[in-house]
Design an enzyme around this catalytic site. Sequence first.
Site, PDB file in Angstrom:
ATOM      1  CG  ASP A  92      -1.875   1.148   1.268  1.00 24.66           C
ATOM      2  OD1 ASP A  92      -1.766   2.047   0.412  1.00 24.66           O
ATOM      3  OD2 ASP A  92      -2.746   1.165   2.162  1.00 24.66           O
ATOM      4  CG  ASN A 119       0.743   2.291 -13.980  1.00 28.08           C
ATOM      5  OD1 ASN A 119       0.276   3.039 -14.836  1.00 28.08           O
ATOM      6  ND2 ASN A 119       0.029   1.314 -13.436  1.00 28.08           N
ATOM      7  CE1 TYR A 183      -4.626  10.558 -11.473  1.00 28.39           C
ATOM      8  CE2 TYR A 183      -4.931  12.337 -13.066  1.00 28.39           C
ATOM      9  CZ  TYR A 183      -4.501  11.063 -12.768  1.00 28.39           C
ATOM     10  OH  TYR A 183      -3.938  10.290 -13.745  1.00 28.39           O
ATOM     11  CB  THR A 186      -0.692  13.893  -7.500  1.00 32.15           C
ATOM     12  OG1 THR A 186      -1.564  13.348  -8.495  1.00 32.15           O
ATOM     13  CG2 THR A 186      -1.448  14.036  -6.184  1.00 32.15           C
ATOM     14  CE  LYS A 187      -0.992  10.856 -12.560  1.00 31.64           C
ATOM     15  NZ  LYS A 187      -0.049   9.711 -12.581  1.00 31.64           N
ATOM     16  CB  SER A 222     -10.760   2.663 -12.100  1.00 26.69           C
ATOM     17  OG  SER A 222      -9.568   2.910 -12.825  1.00 26.69           O
TER      18      SER A 222
END
Length: 286
Positions: A92, A119, A183, A186-187, A222
Amino acid sequence: MKAFTKLLIVGAIGVAFVAFQWSGPTLDPESLKGVRVLVTGASTGIGEQMAYHLAGFGAQVVITARREKVLQQVVEKCQGLGAQKALYVAADMANPSDPERVVQFAVDKLGGLDYLVLNHIGSSPFAMWDGDVEHTRWLMQVNFLSYLQMAKTALPTLEQSSGSIVVVSSLLGKMCSPFMAPYTSTKFALNGFFGTLQHELAMQRSNVSVTITILALIDTDSAMEKVKGFTNIPAWPASEAALHIITSGATRQTESYYPWFWYYGSLIRDWFPYFRDISIRNFYKY
């Protein structure tokens, strides 16, 4: 006449550049036979497809994700596809001790490492930001800080093997869109850090290459579930995206785009910001 000739030359260069982008580099499958690869986020989606491609090329693969039973199934299929070695380690990435543990497991079991393919991502709602700072903090650990931890741990063995770090990023790390604030952050962080690391490794004349792959929307289960009813942006096949990532890393590109034409979307993102933002919003329903 001279002006016309210059125009023809410029046009020819443009056509050649587009043709190069369309064709992209060529992968030699033999170059991946026996290579030692760690792929994260490999229980489903793009990571799973990368594991299958690598297995078919005869690589030695270690995969990781949280769900042990699913990892077992992927490893069994990799063995059937021809992997020289296929192993898994459940982990995790929200646990600060797991990223280093996973790399050490792969190095111990494979006797070194040639490719570190980063990834994995944490789950994040496709919705307007609700002010949840703690979720963003958690996602930063999973999507960003764990990448740094794994890269740091893997660099010594990658230096020995003249290996590669392959970072799976997103167009959302190049341009902003609605509903994905945590998200996207973070990228952007990934692109900034590993872009800087590319410079620093080159300045040190390191044997390690860093490849950043920029993906558009991919048709994983997803992703499709999250965006259902929210957008009409086309999605692209996970298997093709996976092969693109492997090819980009194996040919030691610094940055690549899938699909390739989104390179131009990224290139012109700052030319017409007003129209860019209107166009982006028109892709989404609210």
